[in-house]
Motif scaffolding. Structure first.
Motif, PDB file in Angstrom:
ATOM      1  N   ILE A  29     -32.451 -40.146  -5.737  1.00  0.00           N
ATOM      2  CA  ILE A  29     -31.161 -40.294  -6.160  1.00  0.00           C
ATOM      3  C   ILE A  29     -31.175 -41.224  -7.388  1.00  0.00           C
ATOM      4  O   ILE A  29     -30.375 -40.956  -8.676  1.00  0.00           O
ATOM      5  CB  ILE A  29     -30.305 -40.832  -4.945  1.00  0.00           C
ATOM      6  N   LEU A  30     -31.893 -42.403  -7.758  1.00  0.00           N
ATOM      7  CA  LEU A  30     -32.011 -43.313  -8.648  1.00  0.00           C
ATOM      8  C   LEU A  30     -32.381 -42.526  -9.759  1.00  0.00           C
ATOM      9  O   LEU A  30     -31.683 -42.956 -10.716  1.00  0.00           O
ATOM     10  CB  LEU A  30     -32.646 -44.678  -8.370  1.00  0.00           C
ATOM     11  N   ILE A  34     -29.993 -42.169 -13.105  1.00  0.00           N
ATOM     12  CA  ILE A  34     -30.267 -42.598 -14.374  1.00  0.00           C
ATOM     13  C   ILE A  34     -30.316 -41.684 -15.417  1.00  0.00           C
ATOM     14  O   ILE A  34     -30.280 -41.664 -16.617  1.00  0.00           O
ATOM     15  CB  ILE A  34     -31.844 -43.092 -14.420  1.00  0.00           C
ATOM     16  N   SER A  35     -30.822 -40.356 -15.220  1.00  0.00           N
ATOM     17  CA  SER A  35     -30.969 -39.128 -15.878  1.00  0.00           C
ATOM     18  C   SER A  35     -29.531 -38.879 -16.454  1.00  0.00           C
ATOM     19  O   SER A  35     -29.175 -38.515 -17.647  1.00  0.00           O
ATOM     20  CB  SER A  35     -31.709 -37.940 -15.244  1.00  0.00           C
ATOM     21  N   ILE A  37     -26.985 -40.945 -16.602  1.00  0.00           N
ATOM     22  CA  ILE A  37     -26.326 -41.851 -17.423  1.00  0.00           C
ATOM     23  C   ILE A  37     -26.990 -41.784 -19.099  1.00  0.00           C
ATOM     24  O   ILE A  37     -26.305 -41.844 -19.885  1.00  0.00           O
ATOM     25  CB  ILE A  37     -26.972 -43.544 -17.004  1.00  0.00           C
ATOM     26  N   VAL A  38     -28.639 -41.387 -19.081  1.00  0.00           N
ATOM     27  CA  VAL A  38     -28.880 -40.884 -20.110  1.00  0.00           C
ATOM     28  C   VAL A  38     -28.147 -39.962 -21.173  1.00  0.00           C
ATOM     29  O   VAL A  38     -27.896 -39.900 -22.125  1.00  0.00           O
ATOM     30  CB  VAL A  38     -30.401 -40.820 -20.153  1.00  0.00           C
ATOM     31  N   GLN A  39     -27.955 -38.739 -20.205  1.00  0.00           N
ATOM     32  CA  GLN A  39     -27.257 -37.553 -20.891  1.00  0.00           C
ATOM     33  C   GLN A  39     -25.902 -38.046 -21.328  1.00  0.00           C
ATOM     34  O   GLN A  39     -25.355 -37.677 -22.339  1.00  0.00           O
ATOM     35  CB  GLN A  39     -26.970 -36.564 -19.542  1.00  0.00           C
ATOM     36  N   LEU A  40     -25.218 -38.858 -20.554  1.00  0.00           N
ATOM     37  CA  LEU A  40     -23.885 -39.255 -20.978  1.00  0.00           C
ATOM     38  C   LEU A  40     -23.887 -39.999 -22.061  1.00  0.00           C
ATOM     39  O   LEU A  40     -23.191 -39.940 -23.217  1.00  0.00           O
ATOM     40  CB  LEU A  40     -23.324 -40.157 -19.957  1.00  0.00           C
ATOM     41  N   LYS A  41     -25.043 -40.939 -22.236  1.00  0.00           N
ATOM     42  CA  LYS A  41     -25.029 -41.651 -23.561  1.00  0.00           C
ATOM     43  C   LYS A  41     -25.116 -40.914 -24.920  1.00  0.00           C
ATOM     44  O   LYS A  41     -24.810 -41.052 -25.950  1.00  0.00           O
ATOM     45  CB  LYS A  41     -26.240 -42.777 -23.436  1.00  0.00           C
ATOM     46  N   VAL A  42     -26.312 -40.030 -24.612  1.00  0.00           N
ATOM     47  CA  VAL A  42     -26.598 -39.115 -25.516  1.00  0.00           C
ATOM     48  C   VAL A  42     -25.363 -38.173 -26.022  1.00  0.00           C
ATOM     49  O   VAL A  42     -25.189 -37.985 -27.231  1.00  0.00           O
ATOM     50  CB  VAL A  42     -27.887 -38.167 -25.338  1.00  0.00           C
ATOM     51  N   SER A  43     -24.772 -37.723 -25.049  1.00  0.00           N
ATOM     52  CA  SER A  43     -23.489 -36.984 -25.368  1.00  0.00           C
ATOM     53  C   SER A  43     -22.518 -37.824 -26.172  1.00  0.00           C
ATOM     54  O   SER A  43     -21.839 -37.251 -27.082  1.00  0.00           O
ATOM     55  CB  SER A  43     -23.009 -36.546 -24.040  1.00  0.00           C
TER      56      SER A  43
END
Length: 416
Positions: A29-30, A34-35, A37-43
């Motif tokens: 789940i963690l 994290i994935s 959050i990373v996708q949101l940041k890149v987006s």
């Protein structure tokens, strides 16, 4: 009474496997969080360079890709009239895609934005907290607040707005002009900055060139001996076979669950199962699913025969490793007196688990044949369709194993 909560440690060793499973689940789940959050940041940070104005970056087949990305608030400026199974692909072939008509636009009615949903969501969260902890005054307050919020919202009669047809037409035609100005790109440029979501061949050529792929993952048309309709029928038929196989495994799962306590005084799951070996088997089989996927990508993007053979060979080795570990497990169980004739439970176990192993064995044999056919014939259309069917079959076996580990092994260990 079950496992105690909010304890630093547990003295009962029976709780340890549960805690290990819970810890693995928490890590998964963690990782997923994290994935995200990373996708949101890149987006957010790379949204300008990653824009795809035309909305069709992957030469798609279905209608959700026929509009801008991000889409307008009303989605479709003109309600599409579906004529084919994959209407957008057919529209690109026949030249119907990216067209407009003066009299096709209509006023669009949309609901106005409201904060009611957000308010009710927050109040519901507080309500559940109060219910768990028996905070009665807070429970009464949030219940009343939710009811009053909904009543207040129901008195808002003017809760819709209209977008005039002229405004819809203006925005849509501006987007169409942008689409028409974009230079189409080839499939090998899908991940390049040049991809502005207009695949080659373009709508202006009515997509009749040999580059057009109804099955883009297979790249069929360099070998036209099997047309797209026949390929689609073949793959659909294989899906039907997989679903019939799923029914077979479903019946075997049902038999196993029915017989889970019928040990007849013989050894049961807790005495027979080796979870270290089972963990290795699971890891090996799931890893083989990844390598099979890499082989499919090598086929899709024409990465060369050597890379395709490499991933298929690794998949074969992992499949054989899985079978070896499974056979050793069977031998160990039989040596402990847990053979298939010892009890009804073990008969059910040796009915379903070796059945999956037989499928994996046939998959390995299929893979050997495919490697020989690739060497003999190259990537002709029939070999390509067999490769994609093998990939479907192999991923299906992985899914069955996940159910088998959860129900047969872990469920048997808990309830057996």
């Amino acid at each position: 009474m079950g496992m105690p909560r909010r304890s630093v440690s547990y003295t009962d060793p029976d709780f340890v496997p549960y805690m290990i499973v819970a810890a693995i689940g928490a890590i998964c789940i963690l990782t997923a969080l994290i994935s995200v959050i990373v996708q949101l940041k890149v987006s957010i940070t790379e949204r300008d360079q990653n824009r795809v104005p035309a909305g069709d970056p992957w030469d798609a087949r279905t209608l959700e890709w026929s509009i801008a990305a991000p889409p307008p608030e009303y989605n479709f400026a003109i309600i599409p009239q579906v004529q084919e199974r994959d209407d957008f692909a057919d529209a690109k072939i026949t030249g119907r895609a990216y067209q407009s008509s003066e009299d096709a636009y209509e006023d669009i009615t949309l609901p106005k934005n409201t904060a009611v949903g957000f308010i009710v969501c927050v109040l519901s969260g507080i309500w559940m907290f109060a219910a768990v902890w028996w905070i009665w005054w807070l429970l009464v307050f949030t219940t009343t607040a939710i009811i009053l919020t909904v009543i207040w919202w129901s008195f808002d009669i003017d809760n819709e707005r209209v977008i005039p047809a002229d405004e819809v037409r203006k925005d849509h035609e501006a987007w169409l002009s942008l689409v028409h100005s974009i230079t189409p790109v080839d499939r090998d440029q899908e991940y390049a900055p040049a991809n502005q979501a207009m695949p080659r061949p373009s709508w202006r050529a009515k997509m009749t060139q040999p580059d057009m792929h109804l099955h883009p993952g297979l790249n069929l048309l360099p070998h036209p001996e099997m047309d797209d309709e026949e390929t689609g029928t073949t793959i659909f038929g294989f899906w039907v076979f997989l679903m019939s196989d799923l029914v077979l495994f479903g019946v075997m799962f049902g038999i196993y669950i029915t017989m889970i306590g019928a040990t007849a005084g013989g050894p049961g799951p807790k005495e027979l199962f080796n979870f270290t070996s089972l963990g290795l088997q699971t890891g090996v089989l799931l890893l083989s699913s990844l390598t099979a996927g890499m082989a499919s990508l090598a086929l899709k993007y024409n990465l060369g025969l050597s890379r395709l053979r490499f991933w298929l060979f690794i998949t074969l080795l992992l499949g054989l490793t899985f079978l070896t570990l499974e056979v050793f497990d069977f031998k160990s169980m039989i040596d402990q007196g847990g053979g298939p004739t010892r009890s009804g439970y073990l008969s059910a176990f040796f009915g379903i688990v070796p059945l999956h192993g037989l499928h994996v064995s046939m998959g390995c044999l299929w893979l050997v044949i495919l490697l020989l056919q690739i060497s003999r014939f190259g990537l002709v259309t029939k070999v390509k369709t067999r490769l994609i069917r093998f990939a479907l079959f192999w991923h299906f076996l992985d899914l069955i194993w996940v159910g088998m580990f959860s129900i047969v092994y872990f469920g048997g260990w808990i309830y057996g």
